[in-house]
Structure formats: C-alpha cells, structure tokens
Design a protein around this motif. Structure first.
Motif, PDB file in Angstrom:
ATOM      1  N   ASP A   1     -57.397 -11.256 -34.055  1.00  0.00           N
ATOM      2  CA  ASP A   1     -57.636 -11.152 -32.711  1.00  0.00           C
ATOM      3  C   ASP A   1     -57.864  -9.527 -32.242  1.00  0.00           C
ATOM      4  OD1 ASP A   1     -57.488 -13.937 -31.815  1.00  0.00           O
ATOM      5  OD2 ASP A   1     -55.527 -13.498 -32.198  1.00  0.00           O
TER       6      ASP A   1
ATOM      7  N   LEU B   1     -59.565  -5.830 -28.661  1.00  0.00           N
ATOM      8  CA  LEU B   1     -59.645  -7.173 -29.256  1.00  0.00           C
ATOM      9  C   LEU B   1     -60.979  -7.667 -29.473  1.00  0.00           C
ATOM     10  CD1 LEU B   1     -57.404  -8.898 -26.517  1.00  0.00           C
ATOM     11  CD2 LEU B   1     -56.739  -7.482 -28.579  1.00  0.00           C
TER      12      LEU B   1
ATOM     13  N   PRO C   1     -51.888 -11.811 -25.828  1.00  0.00           N
ATOM     14  CA  PRO C   1     -52.791 -10.459 -25.588  1.00  0.00           C
ATOM     15  C   PRO C   1     -51.934  -9.396 -24.924  1.00  0.00           C
ATOM     16  CG  PRO C   1     -54.275 -12.262 -25.398  1.00  0.00           C
ATOM     17  CD  PRO C   1     -52.874 -12.776 -25.387  1.00  0.00           C
ATOM     18  N   PRO C   2     -52.095  -8.036 -25.488  1.00  0.00           N
ATOM     19  CA  PRO C   2     -52.559  -7.530 -26.327  1.00  0.00           C
ATOM     20  C   PRO C   2     -52.120  -7.792 -28.162  1.00  0.00           C
ATOM     21  CG  PRO C   2     -51.611  -5.799 -25.527  1.00  0.00           C
ATOM     22  CD  PRO C   2     -51.234  -7.209 -24.749  1.00  0.00           C
TER      23      PRO C   2
END
Length: 429
Positions: free
Chosen positions: A333, A283, A304-305
């Motif tokens: 991101d 990231l 995330p992810p």
C-alpha cells in the motif's frame, strides 16, 4: 567511582543507564553495546539478547538506546530498569563487539553506570588490557541478597559478537556455504512390467497437525549507509514484514564554556532545542499526506497511512530521541515514504548538531547512518527515502540539508524538493 577488574559496587538506583565509550579517530574500529539477560549463566531464549538488531527486551526492562558521537568521543548506551527486570533473571551481562578491528585498536574504552534519574555516576571501569579481542564483556549487573550490584569484568573473546552470543546460548544465523552438488548417477535400465489389474485407490492418511515454526536465529549483521554506498534493499536483508522503527537521536557537536556571551546564549538556545521527526507519504492509490507532531498528525499503524509517530521528544540526548514506526506488512500500500526532520524551535540551523538515524526492521538487519556537518542555514533535512519498487523496498540515504525561502515552511520546502505536490496550511502543536 573508578573500579578495578573484578571489583563490585552496590547499585541503589532503581533504573540505570549503561554507557560504553571510547575515543574516535582514524583507523579506530566501531563498537556496539549489547546486553544478555541470564538464568543460570545462559539466556532462556534468543529474546534475552538486546543489541542493535533487537533493541528492546519483551519485559521493557532493557533497551538499546543507540550511539552518539561528539568532540572525538563515541558512546553507545543501554538503559536498564532494574525494578522491571523479571525475578528469574540473575545477571544482566553488559558487553561490546568491535567492527573492523580488535579492541586493542580502540583507545579509551570504558563502561559507566549512571543513575537514570539524575545522571550521577555510580560506577566506572576503564579497560586497559584489551588486545586481539573482537568482543568484550565489560561488566555485569547481578542480584545479591535482594539488591543489585555491578561487577567490572573485562573478559574478551576473539570470535566476535557471534562467539560471545553463542557462548551464552544464543542461536546465531550465520551464512552457510552450500554443499557441492553431486554428479548425477547413471539412469538404470528400465524393464517393462507385465500388465496387471488396476488396484483400488488408496486413501491418503490425514496430514499431521501443524507445528509451531522454529524460532528464527538471531541475525548479527547490520548495514551502515554512506555517501559511497547510500542505499540498501530491505528484501535482501529479510526486512519487508512486521514493523520498522525509525529513530533519530541528536546532540550538540560543540560544547561552549562561559555564559553571558554569544557562546553562552548558544548553549542556552541548544538546551531548548526541539527537533521534529516527520514523514511524507504517498500510497499506491494516490493518496498523499504527512505524519508529524505539528497539527497532531501522528498517523496510524494499522490503517492508512500505516505510519505512526510515537511522540514528540524535546531532548534527543537524554531519552530515546524521536521515533516513528512503519507497518511493513502493508508495503504493497506504500509507494514512497520520505523521512525528514525540522527544527521547531531552539536553533536557527542544524549547524553544530550531530544526528544519527537508525531504521530497525522487526526482521532483518538494522540500517543506520550519520548526518554530515551542516554548513548552510538549514532548518529542514531530508533523512531517508523509502521506495516500493513492486518487489522490494529500498532505503536511500538522503542526508540533504535544505534552506527554505523566506516565508516558505520547512514542510513545503521538502515537498518542492521531492515533488510531492501537496497543499499546505499553517499549523501548530
């Protein structure tokens, strides 16, 4: 059951697989299967068109499963769950389009209808009269007195997939030639206006209410990555938003005959083959990790992810293979994502296996490529590297077979090769 053009047969199975096939070889064009769901001979909207850039119908009844190649034979498959086809749909047209030539150059072209439950052949139509056509309606599923039937059609189009789609009511996004820019007209002479009192300001009328955006036309383009052209920009293809489905399909390249021998044991071994699709991610905030079935690290799509593994498929050849999804709405991101595959069990290397990788953005062209033949004792293969350059996402075909050192896991081998720098511990599923 072999069929002649125009004949029909009852389809009693509740779900079927439609297999389009042909013989490969030098100079043979590629072909792609597609399906159109019709009401009164037309689609209701572009969503009723299922093909390589729109792989599933919203109802879930029709899916484009993908292409496979083995022993000089190529197949492209569409699954149809007849029990889930909406009552309004009268016909499901089963078509094909060629890429790089006409169907007269495609040997052994056929369509088969198979019972999805047991693989039994219900119908087969072999096309023998194709010539200059670049799109072909090979057959159709249609309702008759509450039951489904299949008809062999064999009707061609010389205008390719775009012509076929347009004929059934699809709006196709085709490159437009810009109109020439007209020469500027001479500026008129300006006469100063007499001074006048300042008028009171006029209140602007309120803006009109927002209207729904027009439906985006269907994009028929696709990108095949090769050694000579191994990368593509997703931004240039319009595919940097929504979700992107990554699919891996595989099958045994060589078929062995005989049991009770080394070859027989190889067949039995491949029958239990379990490949795992995985992803290393980094990231933009520096966090790193892996998405994989091992350790139940399936990831997440909306946090995330922003990568999620759909499940663990242990067949590859009888279902939709291994799939993971990447949330491109969070591309800012994601710094980089490496898609790779490992052999969990059932084989000592990727030798004799044929695999196809397809990256299907929700918006934009599909990206696909095949793996080269494996000639080393590899149990892990780097498939594709997705990199965020700041203003774009690029997809790089890797197709790189790696050989782990003794005692080193496939995951750690990929990490070392691409410099991820993670700490690894043993895991299981």
């Amino acid at each position: 059951m072999p069929m002649s053009k125009g004949s029909n047969v009852v389809v009693a199975a509740p779900a079927v697989r439609i297999e389009l096939g042909w013989r490969s070889g030098a100079g043979v064009p590629d072909a792609d299967a597609s399906a159109l769901l019709l009401v009164s001979g037309k689609v209701r909207s572009d969503a009723d068109f299922v093909f390589y850039n729109q792989s599933a119908h919203a109802s879930g009844a029709v899916r484009h499963e993908g292409k496979r190649s083995a022993d000089g034979q190529v197949t492209d498959t569409i699954s149809v769950d007849l029990a889930r086809v909406e009552p309004a749909i009268e016909n499901v047209v089963l078509a094909a389009s060629s890429d790089g030539g006409s169907f007269g150059q495609v040997p052994g072209l056929y369509i088969r209808v198979l019972d999805a439950a047991n693989g039994a052949e219900i119908a087969r139509y072999d096309s023998a009269d194709a010539s200059v056509e670049t799109a072909f309606v090979l057959g159709e599923l249609y309702r008759r007195q509450g039951a489904w039937k299949f008809r062999a059609v064999g009707q061609g189009y010389g205008s390719g997939l775009a012509g076929l789609a347009t004929d059934y009511g699809i709006t196709v996004d085709e490159p437009q030639t810009p109109a020439p820019t007209p020469a500027p007209a001479p500026a008129p002479a300006v006469t100063p206006a007499p001074a006048s009192p300042v008028a009171a300001p006029v209140t602007a009328p309120p803006p009109p209410p927002p209207t729904a955006p027009p439906q985006q036309p269907v994009r028929l383009t696709k990108v095949t990555l090769t050694k000579a052209a191994p990368s593509v920009s997703l931004a240039k293809q319009g595919g940097t938003s929504g979700s992107m489905r990554v699919n891996l399909n595989w099958e045994v390249r060589k078929q062995f005959k005989g049991w009770g021998s080394k070859l027989g044991r190889a067949v039995a071994q491949h029958a239990d083959l379990d490949l795992d699709l995985c992803a290393l991610y980094e990231l933009t905030d520096g966090r790193k990790g892996v998405v994989q079935a091992l350790g139940n690290a399936f990831g997440a799509l909306n946090r995330p992810p922003y990568i999620h593994l759909d499940g663990d498929d242990r067949t590859g050849a009888v279902s939709s293979g291994e799939n993971l999804t990447i949330n491109l709405d969070h591309m800012k991101d994601l710094r980089r994502v490496l898609i790779f595959v490992t052999i969990y069990e059932g084989a000592r290397s990727f030798a004799d296996l044929h695999a196809t990788v397809t990256l299907q953005p929700q918006f934009g062209a599909a990206v696909d490529f095949s793996l080269d033949e494996c000639t080393v004792p590899s149990t892990v293969c780097a498939l594709a590297l997705i990199t965020n350059t700041g203003s774009d996402l690029t997809v790089q075909r890797e197709a790189r077979y790696l050989v782990p050192e003794r005692g080193v896991s496939p995951q750690r081998t990929v990490d070392y090769a691409y410099g991820w720098g993670m700490n690894w511990t043993p895991g299981r599923k």
